[in-house]
Design an enzyme around this catalytic site. Sequence first.
Site, short mmCIF file in Angstrom:
data_model
loop_
_atom_site.label_atom_id
_atom_site.label_comp_id
_atom_site.label_asym_id
_atom_site.label_seq_id
_atom_site.Cartn_x
_atom_site.Cartn_y
_atom_site.Cartn_z
N THR A 282 -33.05 -14.38 3.83
CA THR A 282 -31.59 -14.39 3.89
C THR A 282 -31.09 -15.83 3.75
O THR A 282 -31.56 -16.72 4.47
CB THR A 282 -31.12 -13.81 5.24
OG1 THR A 282 -31.53 -12.44 5.30
CG2 THR A 282 -29.60 -13.89 5.38
N SER A 283 -30.16 -16.06 2.83
CA SER A 283 -29.53 -17.36 2.64
C SER A 283 -30.59 -18.43 2.33
O SER A 283 -31.26 -18.31 1.31
CB SER A 283 -28.66 -17.70 3.84
OG SER A 283 -27.86 -18.82 3.57
#
Length: 299
Positions: free
Chosen positions: A135-136
């Site tokens: 994520t990210s």
Amino acid sequence: MQLITTLATVAAVATVGNAQLQKVNDFSAGPTKVGMYSYVPKTLTKPAPIIVAVHHCQGSATGYSTESQLMPQADKHGIILIFPNSKSSGGCFDVASDATLKHDGGGDSQTIANMVKYAVTNYGGDANRTYAVGTSSGAMMANVLAGAYPDVFKATSVYSGVPDGCFAVAGSTATQDPPGWSNNCANGQLTKTAAAWGDAVRSYYPTYTGTRPRMQIFHGTADNTLRYPNYAEQLKQWSNVLGLTTTKNATNTPQSGYTQTIYGDGTTTTAQLVGYSAQGVGHTVPQHPDMDIAFFGLA
Ligand SMILES: *[C@@H]1O[C@H](CO)[C@@H](O)[C@H](O)[C@H]1NC(C)=O
Ligand SMILES: *[C@@H]1O[C@H](CO)[C@@H](O)[C@H](O)[C@H]1NC(C)=O
């Protein structure tokens, strides 16, 4: 001394398969300082698939162990989970240095690839069924892992990332603190042709000629941190790397407001490249652990 060593070994072995997130203190391969946490269910598939789950900036292995929602899936399917833990001041991973972008280049990506080797040797992991979720900053790292370690990772699922190499700072070496946030990339102003993005990926492991990882890519249209153009740039990149041309779009799939794009042949769970554009969703696209597992062929 011998006795102490033996007891330590016994203690380490005893904690394997305890279905607890644990810091792996004897992982020392490096080459960077990223820490290794693991989650090994009580009952493992033999050999056990491995999922590396990579957290966002200002995140942690501990935080992402729950945020990724992968621990119940690991229990259900007998999967080993590895959670790399950034020690940089901002809690991000290095996705920018020449060292991390290159196969065995001495950066964070190599440290994470070494964690997979550790899990194969010490936990009975399956080197042939290793996957990444992120994520990210973790999504950026998952893209970097797919590019530099196509021999290790069979498929990857990324939430709110950028193309592999989008943050690249040419000439930079590995450092504990990543060499800079790229505003240009984060703001969606760094666009390239599909071929140029594909060439970047191929340059990170130029001698590799084998199969490339399958990719599942989520992004929100209202992402203000890693802006939405990064979704299309990632799809361009991996469609080029995987040699895919045709697309099929399905609205409201898998849920209202999401548009699914499948590249090439195959279905939601078998295609080489699948994208999900989440209308009106910001930087925190909800994790879809069931879809990660299904895409990896582990359901
Ligand atoms: C690895 O997996 C592929 C299919 O993905 C299979 O063809 C191959 O035989 C496997 N290799 C080993 C060593 O299990
Ligand atoms: C699917 O959507 C993408 C993005 O809007 C577009 O570029 C592509 O042409 C579409 N494909 C089809 C078959 O409609």
